[in-house]
Design a protein around this motif. Structure first.
Motif, PDB file in Angstrom:
ATOM      1  N   LYS A 124    -120.480  18.781  -7.738  1.00  0.00           N
ATOM      2  CA  LYS A 124    -119.275  18.997  -8.537  1.00  0.00           C
ATOM      3  C   LYS A 124    -119.009  17.797  -9.428  1.00  0.00           C
ATOM      4  O   LYS A 124    -119.325  16.665  -9.081  1.00  0.00           O
ATOM      5  CB  LYS A 124    -118.054  19.196  -7.637  1.00  0.00           C
ATOM      6  CG  LYS A 124    -118.050  20.475  -6.870  1.00  0.00           C
ATOM      7  CD  LYS A 124    -116.775  20.628  -6.085  1.00  0.00           C
ATOM      8  CE  LYS A 124    -116.841  21.922  -5.286  1.00  0.00           C
ATOM      9  NZ  LYS A 124    -115.690  22.063  -4.419  1.00  0.00           N
ATOM     10  N   VAL A 126    -115.962  15.643 -10.946  1.00  0.00           N
ATOM     11  CA  VAL A 126    -114.559  15.381 -10.684  1.00  0.00           C
ATOM     12  C   VAL A 126    -114.070  14.337 -11.697  1.00  0.00           C
ATOM     13  O   VAL A 126    -114.642  13.247 -11.787  1.00  0.00           O
ATOM     14  CB  VAL A 126    -114.344  14.870  -9.235  1.00  0.00           C
ATOM     15  CG1 VAL A 126    -112.896  14.491  -8.990  1.00  0.00           C
ATOM     16  CG2 VAL A 126    -114.800  15.920  -8.224  1.00  0.00           C
ATOM     17  N   ASP A 128    -112.015  11.419 -13.303  1.00  0.00           N
ATOM     18  CA  ASP A 128    -111.458  10.188 -12.745  1.00  0.00           C
ATOM     19  C   ASP A 128    -111.102   9.285 -13.926  1.00  0.00           C
ATOM     20  O   ASP A 128    -111.876   9.205 -14.884  1.00  0.00           O
ATOM     21  CB  ASP A 128    -112.492   9.517 -11.846  1.00  0.00           C
ATOM     22  CG  ASP A 128    -111.942   8.326 -11.109  1.00  0.00           C
ATOM     23  OD1 ASP A 128    -111.805   7.253 -11.746  1.00  0.00           O
ATOM     24  OD2 ASP A 128    -111.645   8.442  -9.910  1.00  0.00           O
ATOM     25  N   ASP A 132    -115.873   9.980 -15.059  1.00  0.00           N
ATOM     26  CA  ASP A 132    -116.145  11.153 -14.219  1.00  0.00           C
ATOM     27  C   ASP A 132    -116.976  10.769 -13.004  1.00  0.00           C
ATOM     28  O   ASP A 132    -117.825   9.880 -13.062  1.00  0.00           O
ATOM     29  CB  ASP A 132    -116.888  12.222 -15.022  1.00  0.00           C
ATOM     30  CG  ASP A 132    -116.004  12.856 -16.082  1.00  0.00           C
ATOM     31  OD1 ASP A 132    -114.767  12.730 -15.986  1.00  0.00           O
ATOM     32  OD2 ASP A 132    -116.563  13.480 -16.999  1.00  0.00           O
TER      33      ASP A 132
END
Length: 147
Positions: A124, A126, A128, A132
């Motif tokens: 996945k 995600v 941040d 990322d």
């Protein structure tokens, strides 16, 4: 006869030519994206219906379908130490954290291993603020050693 490696190359070429994502191919096959990707890259045998669905979406012939159905020789690395940077990082992670993973498995489960056969995986992205993140989940059944 088309080999699994030739079929994998044909799949990758068709995927790019048609502008498809692995998720779109997995949806057409009806299986999780990680399993579908591994199978189409030659690491799992595909049942006839799934191989046919993938080939139809990717506009590939019956020779590819037959190759996708074959039992694989598992393991995709050409060398003991991988040279592809993405794959090498996983090798590096296991060099650094492998002993820790082993210790924690034994502490929490006892004497045994994590199965790579009864196994699920997910990747996945995600978001941040610092950039990322890549989240890889390895989910294997615990197999106790039998004495």
């Amino acid at each position: 006869m088309t080999t699994k490696q030739e079929a994998a190359a044909a799949v990758r070429d068709a995927k790019v030519r048609l502008g498809l994502s692995w998720a779109q191919v997995a949806e057409a096959v009806g299986r999780p994206v990680a399993w579908t990707t591994a199978a189409l890259l030659g690491q799992h045998p595909m049942p006839a219906a799934e191989a046919t669905a993938a080939a139809a979406l990717l506009e590939l012939d019956d020779n590819v379908v037959m190759a996708l159905r074959l039992q694989p020789t598992r393991g995709a690395l050409d060398t003991a130490v991988p040279v592809d940077p993405t794959i090498y990082r996983f090798y590096e992670v296991l060099q650094v954290y492998g002993p820790t993973i082993k210790e924690l498995i034994h502490e929490q489960f006892g004497d045994g291993i994590m199965s790579a056969i009864n196994f699920r995986m997910d990747v996945k992205k995600v978001a941040d603020p610092a950039g990322d993140r890549v989240v890889v989940t390895l989910d294997g059944k615990f197999l106790p050693y039998q004495w």
